[in-house]
Write an enzyme that holds these catalytic residues in place. Structure first.
Site, PDB file in Angstrom:
ATOM      1  N   HIS A  52      82.184 -16.398  -1.810  1.00  0.00           N
ATOM      2  CA  HIS A  52      82.637 -17.256  -0.664  1.00  0.00           C
ATOM      3  C   HIS A  52      84.613 -17.306  -0.926  1.00  0.00           C
ATOM      4  CE1 HIS A  52      78.717 -19.508   0.187  1.00  0.00           C
ATOM      5  NE2 HIS A  52      78.414 -18.331   0.090  1.00  0.00           N
ATOM      6  N   GLU A  54      86.161 -20.179  -0.900  1.00  0.00           N
ATOM      7  CA  GLU A  54      86.639 -21.215  -1.777  1.00  0.00           C
ATOM      8  C   GLU A  54      86.670 -20.664  -3.362  1.00  0.00           C
ATOM      9  OE1 GLU A  54      84.587 -23.274   1.771  1.00  0.00           O
ATOM     10  OE2 GLU A  54      84.148 -21.324   0.519  1.00  0.00           O
ATOM     11  N   CYS A  82      80.400 -25.414   0.964  1.00  0.00           N
ATOM     12  CA  CYS A  82      78.941 -25.341   1.007  1.00  0.00           C
ATOM     13  C   CYS A  82      78.721 -26.164  -0.475  1.00  0.00           C
ATOM     14  CB  CYS A  82      78.024 -24.083   0.867  1.00  0.00           C
ATOM     15  SG  CYS A  82      78.611 -23.145  -0.763  1.00  0.00           S
ATOM     16  N   CYS A  85      80.137 -24.306  -3.366  1.00  0.00           N
ATOM     17  CA  CYS A  85      81.816 -24.446  -3.648  1.00  0.00           C
ATOM     18  C   CYS A  85      82.092 -25.845  -3.984  1.00  0.00           C
ATOM     19  CB  CYS A  85      82.088 -23.756  -2.098  1.00  0.00           C
ATOM     20  SG  CYS A  85      82.014 -22.266  -2.037  1.00  0.00           S
TER      21      CYS A  85
END
Length: 156
Positions: A52, A54, A82, A85
């Site tokens: 991801h 992040e 999410c 993260c």
């Protein structure tokens, strides 16, 4: 640079990812007003569901600052982080999350999100991270729309 300028950097990074066949997510980490890291999602490129934006930004910032302690940093994310993260942001000591769209927006565009808002994660985990939502929301929704219009899009 103000919050909007920094969010626009995350948006630009998300668009860069879309152009490379990735999903529509970008994140920038800032410390003392300077961008330390700005990354996009690379799940498909890396064949890694944890890639991801992040997570990439946290890894890059840690390498650049030569520490795992990112206290004093702020993360700008095109979409509400999410739970994975959010946890990484918490563990890194990032003091503030600023995001554009919400988890339910990602879900509307076909992403299999766990519908656990950051505010709930903060409450349940007794996290001190400050959360600012909906910054440049319309512009961030537009990034989802641009991605959704592509013939070659992939989601997860």
């Amino acid at each position: 640079m103000d919050d909007e300028d920094l969010m626009k950097k995350a948006i630009d990074k998300a668009r860069e990812g879309i152009a490379e066949g990735q999903t529509p997510f970008g994140a920038c980490i800032v410390k003392d007003g300077s961008v330390v890291a700005c990354e996009h999602n690379t799940v498909w490129k890396d064949t890694d569901i944890t890639s991801h934006a992040e997570i990439h930004a946290i890894r890059s910032a840690c390498r650049k600052l030569e520490t795992v302690d990112l206290s004093g940093c702020v993360i700008y994310s095109t979409t509400e982080p999410c739970p994975m993260c959010f946890s990484a942001i918490h563990w890194a000591g990032i003091r503030k999350i600023v995001f554009g769209t919400r988890i339910e927006d990602a879900k509307k565009y076909g992403f299999s999100e766990l519908e656990i808002p950051n505010e709930k994660m903060k409450e349940l985990g007794n996290s001190k991270v400050e959360i600012v939502s909906d910054l440049l929301r319309d512009e961030n929704v537009k990034v989802f729309e641009e991605w959704a219009a592509r013939e070659d899009k992939k989601s997860y």
